[in-house]
Design a protein around this motif. Structure first.
Motif, PDB file in Angstrom:
ATOM      1  N   TYR A   1      51.609  76.339  62.392  1.00 51.83           N
ATOM      2  CA  TYR A   1      51.017  74.840  62.208  1.00 51.83           C
ATOM      3  C   TYR A   1      51.865  73.777  63.133  1.00 51.83           C
ATOM      4  CZ  TYR A   1      48.851  76.823  58.047  1.00 51.83           C
ATOM      5  OH  TYR A   1      48.193  77.710  57.089  1.00 51.83           O
ATOM      6  N   ASP A   2      53.263  74.032  63.149  1.00 51.28           N
ATOM      7  CA  ASP A   2      54.085  73.125  63.876  1.00 51.28           C
ATOM      8  C   ASP A   2      53.569  73.158  65.465  1.00 51.28           C
ATOM      9  OD1 ASP A   2      55.294  71.942  61.766  1.00 51.28           O
ATOM     10  OD2 ASP A   2      57.049  73.437  62.173  1.00 51.28           O
ATOM     11  N   GLU A   3      53.557  74.137  66.163  1.00 51.13           N
ATOM     12  CA  GLU A   3      52.969  74.588  67.247  1.00 51.13           C
ATOM     13  C   GLU A   3      51.643  74.134  67.513  1.00 51.13           C
ATOM     14  OE1 GLU A   3      52.687  78.349  70.566  1.00 51.13           O
ATOM     15  OE2 GLU A   3      53.382  78.784  68.782  1.00 51.13           O
TER      16      GLU A   3
ATOM     17  N   ASN B   1      48.507  67.554  50.670  1.00 54.90           N
ATOM     18  CA  ASN B   1      47.989  67.991  51.892  1.00 54.90           C
ATOM     19  C   ASN B   1      49.264  68.545  52.522  1.00 54.90           C
ATOM     20  OD1 ASN B   1      45.448  67.189  51.793  1.00 54.90           O
ATOM     21  ND2 ASN B   1      46.017  65.190  52.369  1.00 54.90           N
ATOM     22  N   TYR B   2      49.280  69.528  53.717  1.00 54.47           N
ATOM     23  CA  TYR B   2      50.157  70.036  54.294  1.00 54.47           C
ATOM     24  C   TYR B   2      50.678  69.232  55.504  1.00 54.47           C
ATOM     25  CZ  TYR B   2      53.059  73.323  56.964  1.00 54.47           C
ATOM     26  OH  TYR B   2      53.917  73.969  57.578  1.00 54.47           O
ATOM     27  N   GLU B   3      51.850  68.812  55.621  1.00 61.62           N
ATOM     28  CA  GLU B   3      52.339  68.059  56.744  1.00 61.62           C
ATOM     29  C   GLU B   3      53.087  68.843  57.709  1.00 61.62           C
ATOM     30  OE1 GLU B   3      55.065  63.987  57.414  1.00 61.62           O
ATOM     31  OE2 GLU B   3      54.969  65.164  55.322  1.00 61.62           O
ATOM     32  N   VAL B   4      52.774  68.703  59.194  1.00 58.77           N
ATOM     33  CA  VAL B   4      53.231  69.355  60.213  1.00 58.77           C
ATOM     34  C   VAL B   4      54.480  68.281  60.539  1.00 58.77           C
ATOM     35  CG1 VAL B   4      53.092  70.089  62.579  1.00 58.77           C
ATOM     36  CG2 VAL B   4      51.091  70.027  61.109  1.00 58.77           C
ATOM     37  N   SER B   5      55.603  69.131  61.113  1.00 55.00           N
ATOM     38  CA  SER B   5      56.727  68.540  61.128  1.00 55.00           C
ATOM     39  C   SER B   5      56.853  67.724  62.464  1.00 55.00           C
ATOM     40  CB  SER B   5      58.028  69.760  61.124  1.00 55.00           C
ATOM     41  OG  SER B   5      57.768  70.376  62.528  1.00 55.00           O
ATOM     42  N   THR B   6      57.604  66.698  62.453  1.00 53.97           N
ATOM     43  CA  THR B   6      57.578  65.956  63.803  1.00 53.97           C
ATOM     44  C   THR B   6      58.950  65.952  64.684  1.00 53.97           C
ATOM     45  OG1 THR B   6      58.116  63.910  62.482  1.00 53.97           O
ATOM     46  CG2 THR B   6      56.090  64.207  62.645  1.00 53.97           C
ATOM     47  N   TYR B   7      59.086  65.204  65.665  1.00 52.10           N
ATOM     48  CA  TYR B   7      60.124  65.201  66.558  1.00 52.10           C
ATOM     49  C   TYR B   7      61.089  64.028  66.398  1.00 52.10           C
ATOM     50  CZ  TYR B   7      56.507  63.182  69.480  1.00 52.10           C
ATOM     51  OH  TYR B   7      55.558  62.283  69.900  1.00 52.10           O
ATOM     52  N   LYS B   8      60.954  63.115  65.515  1.00 53.47           N
ATOM     53  CA  LYS B   8      61.807  62.027  65.292  1.00 53.47           C
ATOM     54  C   LYS B   8      63.350  62.183  65.712  1.00 53.47           C
ATOM     55  CE  LYS B   8      63.058  57.990  62.611  1.00 53.47           C
ATOM     56  NZ  LYS B   8      62.592  57.391  61.326  1.00 53.47           N
ATOM     57  N   ASP B   9      63.781  63.271  64.685  1.00 53.26           N
ATOM     58  CA  ASP B   9      65.149  63.561  64.955  1.00 53.26           C
ATOM     59  C   ASP B   9      65.607  64.224  66.526  1.00 53.26           C
ATOM     60  OD1 ASP B   9      65.648  62.475  62.424  1.00 53.26           O
ATOM     61  OD2 ASP B   9      65.367  64.680  61.515  1.00 53.26           O
ATOM     62  N   GLU B  10      64.822  64.460  67.291  1.00 54.80           N
ATOM     63  CA  GLU B  10      65.117  65.211  68.209  1.00 54.80           C
ATOM     64  C   GLU B  10      65.249  64.205  69.611  1.00 54.80           C
ATOM     65  OE1 GLU B  10      63.037  68.811  68.951  1.00 54.80           O
ATOM     66  OE2 GLU B  10      62.965  69.089  66.897  1.00 54.80           O
TER      67      GLU B  10
END
Length: 741
Positions: free
Chosen positions: A51-53, A215-224
């Motif tokens: 899901y992340d990809e 609902n399912y939440e896709v991870s984000t890239y804030k920390d990167e």
């Protein structure tokens, strides 16, 4: 020997099997046994990656050209960039210093020198523009942010699924938009997930979006997001460039071929089925072990009685036993956690048990269980005896430590100073370590060391030197060298200790002097007793021999018998006095107190010696009150005291002189004073006159025993009174005081 341990180890192994089986079944057993592989946590972890990809590459990708336009530069960022390396003058001076040596070294190479000069001037010009033109700085910051953002997007686009699991999806934005589709959804899938309003939407979340419940939440890239070329993306930039949250409905499926032989997940499916079989077998073994423990192999305390190491274990302190018990208990918990952890690891796709490893873990767990059972059984049987637990607790290391701490704080000043000193050394070590990482802290540390550490160290060393001198003086005292005092320096606890040692030295000196005096008096006592006993005894023997002569006349015989009578009485009196003094010294003499009149006792004692007063002659001057002076005394003993004092005056007074006997009331006390002029020269040391067999006539011409004053002193002391002797030249004065009734 092994036969004694066999039933214990079999019981412990059965307990280990039961415990491990219960742990595995209660941890993730039901989850694995009653679920298929697509329902397992391991497969769900793969779906999370999928899901992340899908979110970052297809559903909600980052448009670099669009987000670059959203970047901005604030005045604070311009000011921070401009002064990051200091003021204008500081930065120019720094650049000139950096190039000064390099330009000097290139003096012989004109081209290289000119290039370095141009490079230096260019940097200085760039710095000047930074301080002159905000637009110039803004463009440089934006350029850095764009490079950083491009690198970030490139990193996300380069990510692919680790397993390469093929998927089929058909997803449409809930709020409208283009449908994203790959492959055809049909009934030949091994796993299929429907995202609807009831089951929950697939959510590709933005950084500032709240979680969408259910609902399912896709991870984000804030920390990167990271810093590139010294320019950091601000929080405003992050909020601006982050794609907003989007909800999708539809289907995501995984083909069934993925789970079959030759598929990407076939080995995981195979391992998952093996774990399920192992869990079932572990549960059966656990149930069988429990049945055996309650039927065939019941626990017996006799297994643990009088084992070869029981006596050695009993000799351990109770806190050491408690420590061993705690370690074994933690080991048992670790055994349970190890079994459960390995199960969870296998269920998540980690390594499995190897047979040697499993045997080792179970054997170790069985040993721990057996030792715990031994400790519990030993405690139950041992501490049933009254007082055993209390005695072992008193003798524990913990109580000894508490007692030692109490002893340290017997002198609170020393204890507090020692604590502060140790704490100071600890802080000094911590400060030095932190100072190595921060120059400013090292400077502060140096100041504290200079103005606090060194003075404290100086005081400590001086105190240790003083303590060494005190210890040296103590060794001298122990060796009998009592010549000099310990120098008292300051008012510290060590100084107080030095004062106490000086007092102790003086006490020892006095004790040695007193002991020497006692030895001298003992020698004199033996000499005097021998002389006083031998004199009448010699006379008795001599006159007895004379009486054996048959030719004696009646007059001579009567004269010899009279001498024998007098010498026998003398010897009898001496022995009775010795016996009486002995009883008084040992405290075995009893007093029979009653109310008596002191005036009458004094008059009777004087009357007993009237004839002897006339023979010497002596002039007795008696002064007693007319009214009675009652006191609660042993009348017989008190009369003996009066008789001894008056007899002492009769024996040792100079003939023809006056003897004064005075009885009077002084406050609540009756005071008796006897004064006379001595016929013999007295030593000024009046204390010796109290000693037994000490007589006023050093040549011992009189018939006294030398016990008169000693007996009188003892009688007065027994009645709670006081007796003092004063000598002024030839004047001898005795004062006796006793409480009135």
């Amino acid at each position: 020997m092994m036969k004694r341990y066999t039933p214990i180890m079999i019981w412990a192994i059965l307990v280990a099997i039961a415990v491990s089986g219960l742990v595995t079944l209660t941890s993730r057993g039901p989850e694995i046994i009653f679920k298929s592989y697509p329902q397992s946590q391991q497969f769900q972890n793969h779906l999370t990656d999928i899901y992340d990809e899908l979110g970052r590459t297809v559903l909600n990708p980052v448009d670099l050209e669009a987000v670059e336009k959203k970047l901005s530069v604030t005045p604070a960022e311009i000011d921070e960039y401009r002064t990051y390396y200091g003021s204008l003058a500081e930065q120019i001076d720094n650049i000139q210093i950096q190039y000064e040596d390099r330009i000097r070294e290139a003096e012989a190479k004109a081209t290289v020198k000119q290039a370095l000069v141009d490079e230096r001037d260019g940097l200085i010009e760039d710095i000047r523009k930074n301080f002159e033109d905000d637009t110039y700085v803004e463009e440089k910051i934006l350029s850095g942010k764009k490079r950083q953002l491009a690198q970030l997007v490139q990193d996300y686009k380069s990510r692919t699924s680790a397993l390469g699991i093929p998927i089929v999806y058909d997803l449409t934005p809930v709020e409208g938009g283009d449908t994203h589709k790959k492959g055809e959804v049909n009934d030949s899938f091994g796993y299929e997930r429907m995202f609807t309003e009831n089951t929950g939407y697939l959510k590709v979340a933005g950084l500032n979006s709240d979680l969408y419940g259910g609902n399912y939440e896709v991870s984000t890239y804030k920390d990167e997001l990271y810093n590139v070329a010294g320019v950091a993306l601000s929080s405003e930039d992050i909020n601006a460039i982050t794609p907003s949250s989007m909800l999708y409905k539809g289907t995501v499926a995984v083909p069934s071929s993925v789970f079959k032989q030759g598929g990407v997940l076939y080995e995981e499916v195979k391992d998952y089925k093996s774990i399920k079989i192992m869990l079932i077998m572990s549960g059966i073994a656990s149930i069988g072990a429990l049945i055996a423990l309650f039927t065939v192999w019941k626990f017996k305390w006799t297994w643990f009685v009088d084992l070869p190491f029981t006596k050695r274990y009993d000799s351990l302190r109770i806190d050491l036993k408690a420590g061993i018990f705690l370690i074994l208990l933690l080991s048992l918990l670790n055994f349970s956690r190890e079994v459960s952890g390995r199960l969870n690891n296998m269920a998540s796709g980690g390594y499995a048990f190897s047979i040697p490893n499993a045997v080792f873990i179970f054997a170790l767990g069985a040993i721990v269980i057996a030792l715990l059972a031994f400790q519990i059984g030993n405690a139950i049987t041992r501490y049933q005896e009254p007082g055993t637990l209390e005695n072992e607790f008193k003798n524990s290391y913990t109580m000894q430590l508490v007692a030692s701490v109490r002893e340290v704080f017997l002198n609170r000043s020393i204890a507090i100073q020692t604590f502060i000193l140790l704490f100071g050394f600890f802080l000094a070590g911590v400060g030095f370590i932190f100072g190595l990482f921060e120059p400013m802290l090292l400077l502060i540390y140096a100041v504290f060391v200079l103005f606090l550490g060194f003075p404290a160290l100086f005081i400590y060393i001086r105190r240790m030197g003083y303590l060494s001198r005190i210890l040296k003086a103590t060794d001298d005292m122990a060796a009998g060298r009592l010549n000099s005092d310990i120098k008292v320096i300051g008012r510290s606890p060590l100084a107080k200790h030095a004062v106490n040692l000086n007092n102790l030295r003086e006490g020892v000196e006095q004790s040695v002097s007193s002991q020497a005096k006692s030895e001298r008096l003992k020698t004199e006592l033996i000499t005097n007793v021998s002389h006083d006993l031998r004199t009448p005894l010699t006379s008795i023997i001599t006159y007895t021999d004379l009486l054996k002569n048959p030719n004696l006349s009646d007059e001579e015989r009567a004269e010899y018998v009279d001498v024998l009578d007098r010498k026998s009485q003398r010897l009898k009196t001496l022995i009775e006095d010795l016996f009486e003094v002995s009883k008084m010294s040992s405290g075995t003499m009893e007093l029979y107190k009653q109310r008596v009149d002191l005036t009458q006792l004094v008059q009777q004692a004087i009357g007993e010696h009237t004839e002897k007063m006339a023979e010497i002659p002596l002039d007795f001057r008696i002064s007693v009150p007319e009214e009675p002076m009652p006191a609660v005394l042993d009348g017989q003993r008190w009369w003996r005291m009066l008789d001894n004092l008056i007899g002492n005056a009769l024996k040792y007074s100079l003939p023809g002189t006056r003897v004064f006997v005075t009885l009077r009331q002084a406050g609540g006390m009756a005071e008796l004073i006897v004064k006379n002029i001595t016929a013999y020269e007295l030593n000024e040391n009046v204390d010796e006159l109290y000693e037994r067999f000490k007589r006023g006539d050093a040549s011992r011409h009189t018939d006294g025993s030398g016990l008169g004053l000693a007996i009188a002193q003892s009688i007065v002391d027994m009645h709670g009174g006081t007796m003092t002797i004063d000598v002024d030249g030839d004047l001898f004065k005795v004062t006796v005081r006793v409480p009135l009734a």
